[in-house]
Motif scaffolding. Structure first.
Motif, PDB file in Angstrom:
ATOM      1  N   LEU A 133       0.814  -1.215   0.000  1.00  0.00           N
ATOM      2  CA  LEU A 133       0.000   0.000   0.000  1.00  0.00           C
ATOM      3  C   LEU A 133       0.856   1.278   0.000  1.00  0.00           C
ATOM      4  N   PRO A 134       1.876   1.377   0.896  1.00  0.00           N
ATOM      5  CA  PRO A 134       2.718   2.582   0.860  1.00  0.00           C
ATOM      6  C   PRO A 134       3.439   2.749  -0.475  1.00  0.00           C
ATOM      7  N   LEU A 135       3.812   1.619  -1.111  1.00  0.00           N
ATOM      8  CA  LEU A 135       4.495   1.701  -2.406  1.00  0.00           C
ATOM      9  C   LEU A 135       3.574   2.323  -3.449  1.00  0.00           C
ATOM     10  N   LEU A 136       2.316   1.822  -3.465  1.00  0.00           N
ATOM     11  CA  LEU A 136       1.342   2.361  -4.414  1.00  0.00           C
ATOM     12  C   LEU A 136       1.154   3.857  -4.183  1.00  0.00           C
ATOM     13  N   ILE A 137       1.090   4.202  -2.876  1.00  0.00           N
ATOM     14  CA  ILE A 137       0.876   5.611  -2.558  1.00  0.00           C
ATOM     15  C   ILE A 137       2.041   6.463  -3.078  1.00  0.00           C
ATOM     16  N   SER A 138       3.288   5.938  -2.905  1.00  0.00           N
ATOM     17  CA  SER A 138       4.424   6.746  -3.360  1.00  0.00           C
ATOM     18  C   SER A 138       4.429   6.882  -4.875  1.00  0.00           C
ATOM     19  N   PHE A 139       4.073   5.797  -5.580  1.00  0.00           N
ATOM     20  CA  PHE A 139       4.137   5.852  -7.040  1.00  0.00           C
ATOM     21  C   PHE A 139       2.982   6.665  -7.638  1.00  0.00           C
ATOM     22  N   TYR A 140       1.798   6.530  -7.037  1.00  0.00           N
ATOM     23  CA  TYR A 140       0.622   7.175  -7.631  1.00  0.00           C
ATOM     24  C   TYR A 140       0.059   8.260  -6.724  1.00  0.00           C
ATOM     25  N   ARG A 141       0.948   8.918  -5.993  1.00  0.00           N
ATOM     26  CA  ARG A 141       0.504   9.896  -5.013  1.00  0.00           C
ATOM     27  C   ARG A 141      -0.437  10.949  -5.607  1.00  0.00           C
ATOM     28  N   ASN A 142      -0.042  11.510  -6.747  1.00  0.00           N
ATOM     29  CA  ASN A 142      -0.842  12.589  -7.321  1.00  0.00           C
ATOM     30  C   ASN A 142      -2.221  12.112  -7.760  1.00  0.00           C
ATOM     31  N   GLN A 143      -2.219  10.941  -8.419  1.00  0.00           N
ATOM     32  CA  GLN A 143      -3.509  10.404  -8.859  1.00  0.00           C
ATOM     33  C   GLN A 143      -4.420  10.142  -7.662  1.00  0.00           C
ATOM     34  N   ILE A 144      -3.833   9.496  -6.627  1.00  0.00           N
ATOM     35  CA  ILE A 144      -4.653   9.143  -5.464  1.00  0.00           C
ATOM     36  C   ILE A 144      -5.157  10.419  -4.792  1.00  0.00           C
ATOM     37  N   SER A 145      -4.272  11.413  -4.648  1.00  0.00           N
ATOM     38  CA  SER A 145      -4.709  12.610  -3.923  1.00  0.00           C
ATOM     39  C   SER A 145      -5.766  13.383  -4.719  1.00  0.00           C
ATOM     40  N   SER A 146      -5.654  13.370  -6.052  1.00  0.00           N
ATOM     41  CA  SER A 146      -6.701  14.091  -6.788  1.00  0.00           C
ATOM     42  C   SER A 146      -8.004  13.304  -6.764  1.00  0.00           C
TER      43      SER A 146
END
Lengths: 109, 500
Positions: free
Chosen positions: A43-56
């Motif tokens: 989960l943290p890996l996904l967050i680091s890679f797709y941070r912008n997508q997830i936050s938007s």
């Protein structure tokens, strides 16, 4: 090894029912651990890679999502511990039933 | 020196020495000395495991990390907790069912022979001693800062105390020092939290507003990305933390101190509850420190942030509360280092002296005498190493040792317990490769040569440890010398025929 233990051991190690029980238990252990590790590590890996997508995508909920993840790790650790306690107790009981039956069988024969 | 601090410090020393004196009368056989007769209850042992595990790096370091880096500091702490799931599910019970006093016993149950036992013993001693260095260095610096004692004197004081506990009181004293530390640590932290909440009228909103106002990070304090900027470093660290606990000898030998496997289970469960609650409270301490005291003052007192909890204590309750928290930190330190000295001692005296040198031909009294002499040697060695390594980076060494344990002992135990095809060659190859990998990654890394920029070696060393053990096993024939895998299964899952 004590004589009684040796007899139990001989009775159990080739026993099919015991083997199946251990197999079941191992599958439970493995599935839980792999699932938990994936949750903790990936989960943290996904967050680091797709941070912008997830936050938007999440918008304001972004913060809730992160803290939710952190607190879920605590709750998961405790719940899994509790669940393991229950499962292990059931397996203990089943195994001791097999041991008892085996010993009776051995004594009769 | 501040008299209040000194009185609290003295109370801890006298209290623990009284326990040791009591324990000395119960350390007359090897069974009593090594495993406290297996008489602890699951709950007591759980408290002792928590006491063995929560180091000053956790108590002071994590609170500081949270105060300075917010969310990321907290995520760092979760790694220490989640490792208990691995310990409970895969490691604790087999260790308890196979071993008697040491990890050497555990592995020897499947792979008998002195070579294997020696390899495991040396690995356990290396890990325990190297883990001791950051603990002793941190404690020396802390006592130096708090009591104004010279660094070297501080290391000697703690070093002598830990050695005394082990020499006189064996596992009994070690366990009770750890249990008392847990009680002190938890009650001290709860007290701080209660005072903290009473200051904000039990409204956590006020505390969070204060935090945003006083932290230089502002709102970002509550977002990830303030501590770990490299994905690989953070992943590597998380991997080492979650797998490392299951390879730490001083935690694993605590599985022997209860009467049956059910109590072992209860021990690990209890420990996970205590450790989890503790880290949740540390989160509040970190937030409280930055919210109440403010970043500038925290940095002025200690740029590393390690004293944040103490600065908060001073803000909340003045000198008296600081004295109490200092005493708690002191108890925290001695409990951990005592556990480490004990692990190194029992490994050397039981595995190397009794099994390998004397070929099991030594009576109880001789074994006890050697164990006590070993404790003195291990104590002195740790003190000297720590004196020489004053400048070492404590937080780095702690995470580095987790990575070492996760690349050596952890793969060895997992494959020994659960892989039928595993053999001695695989076991030895895995251990050696794990150690060599972390050593080279350390030398090539930013701490020494700087050829590669990886601080946390886990991401390479841990898979390598597993992989080399597996390849080693495939390169050699099946090993039918010791217990067959079918028998091992019975021992692991039923407690039949394992330890005597």
């Amino acid at each position: 090894m004590l004589e009684k233990d040796r007899l139990d051991m001989e009775a159990l190690k080739e026993d099919k029912e015991f083997q199946e029980l251990v197999h079941d238990k191992m599958r439970y252990l493995l599935v839980t651990i792999v699932g938990f590790l994936l949750f903790y590590l990936v989960l943290p890996l996904l967050i680091s890679f797709y941070r912008n997508q997830i936050s938007s995508f999440l918008g304001e909920l972004f913060l809730v999502f992160f803290w939710g993840y952190a607190f879920t790790l605590f709750i998961a650790t405790w719940l899994l511990g509790w669940h393991y306690w229950r499962v292990a107790t059931i397996y203990d009981r089943k195994i001791s039933t097999i041991v008892k039956r085996k010993i009776i069988n051995t004594e009769e024969s | 020196m501040n008299l209040t601090y000194f009185v609290f410090f003295l109370a801890i020393v006298v209290g623990t020495l009284i326990i040791t004196h009591w324990a000395a009368g119960r350390s007359n056989t090897t069974h009593q000395f090594y495993v406290a007769s297996g008489n602890l209850t699951g709950f007591q042992n759980g408290m002792a495991i928590a006491g063995d595990y929560i180091s000053s790096a956790s108590f002071l370091g994590i609170a500081g990390l949270i105060a300075f880096h917010g969310y990321d500091g907290f995520i760092y702490a979760t790694g220490f907790l989640v490792s208990y799931v691995i310990l409970l599910f895969l490691i604790a019970e087999p260790v308890r069912n196979l071993g008697t006093y040491t990890l050497g016993d555990v592995v020897a149950e499947r792979f008998p022979g002195n070579g294997m036992r020696l390899a495991v013993a040396i690995s356990a001693i290396i890990i325990s001693l190297l883990y001791m260095i950051p603990q002793l260095v941190a404690s020396g610096l802390l006592i130096h800062l708090l009591l104004g004692v010279d660094y070297a004197a501080a290391v000697w004081i703690i070093g002598i105390l830990m050695t005394l506990y082990v020499v006189w009181g064996g596992m009994f004293a070690t366990s009770w020092v750890q249990i008392i530390k847990t009680v002190l640590l938890m009650s001290g932290t709860i007290l701080l939290i209660l005072i903290l909440f009473s200051r904000v009228n039990w409204d956590i909103g006020i505390l969070l507003d204060q935090t945003v106002k006083n932290s230089p990070l502002g709102e970002k304090f509550f977002f990830p990305g303030n501590l770990f900027d490299s994905v690989i470093e953070s992943f590597s660290l998380m991997l080492a933390l979650v797998l490392g606990t299951a390879g730490l000898p001083h935690i694993l030998i605590r599985m022997f101190t209860v009467k049956d496997v059910k109590d072992t289970r209860l021990s690990v469960l209890t420990a996970s509850w205590i450790i989890g609650l503790f880290y949740l409270m540390t989160l509040l301490l970190g937030i409280g420190a930055i919210g109440f005291v403010g970043w500038e003052e925290l940095v002025t007192v200690d740029p590393s942030g390690n004293l944040s909890a103490l600065v908060l204590a001073e803000f909340l309750g003045g000198d008296f509360l600081v004295a109490f928290v200092t005493a708690v930190a002191f108890a925290t330190i001695i409990a951990v280092v005592t556990g480490l000295v004990f692990a190194a001692t029992s490994t050397f005296s039981h595995d190397i002296y009794f099994h390998i040198i004397k070929k099991r031909k030594a009576d109880e009294q001789e074994q006890l005498r050697v164990a006590r002499i070993t404790a003195i040697m291990m104590g002195c060695l740790s003190i000297l190493l720590s004196l020489g390594m004053k400048e070492s980076n404590v937080a780095f060494l702690v995470s580095f040792m987790f990575a070492t344990a996760a690349s050596t002992i952890m793969p060895l135990l997992i494959l020994t317990f659960y892989w039928k095809r595993f053999n001695k060659v695989g076991a030895l190859t895995g251990l050696a490769t794990g150690f060599i990998a972390v050593f080279f990654l350390y030398v090539l890394g930013p701490q020494v040569l700087g050829i590669i920029s990886l601080y946390n070696p886990g991401i390479i060393a841990i898979p390598l440890g597993f992989f080399s053990a597996i390849v080693g096993a495939f390169c050699a024939k099946r090993d039918n010398q010791g217990t067959s895998f079918e028998e091992l299964k019975v021992k692991i899952h039923t407690s039949i025929g394992g330890r005597q």
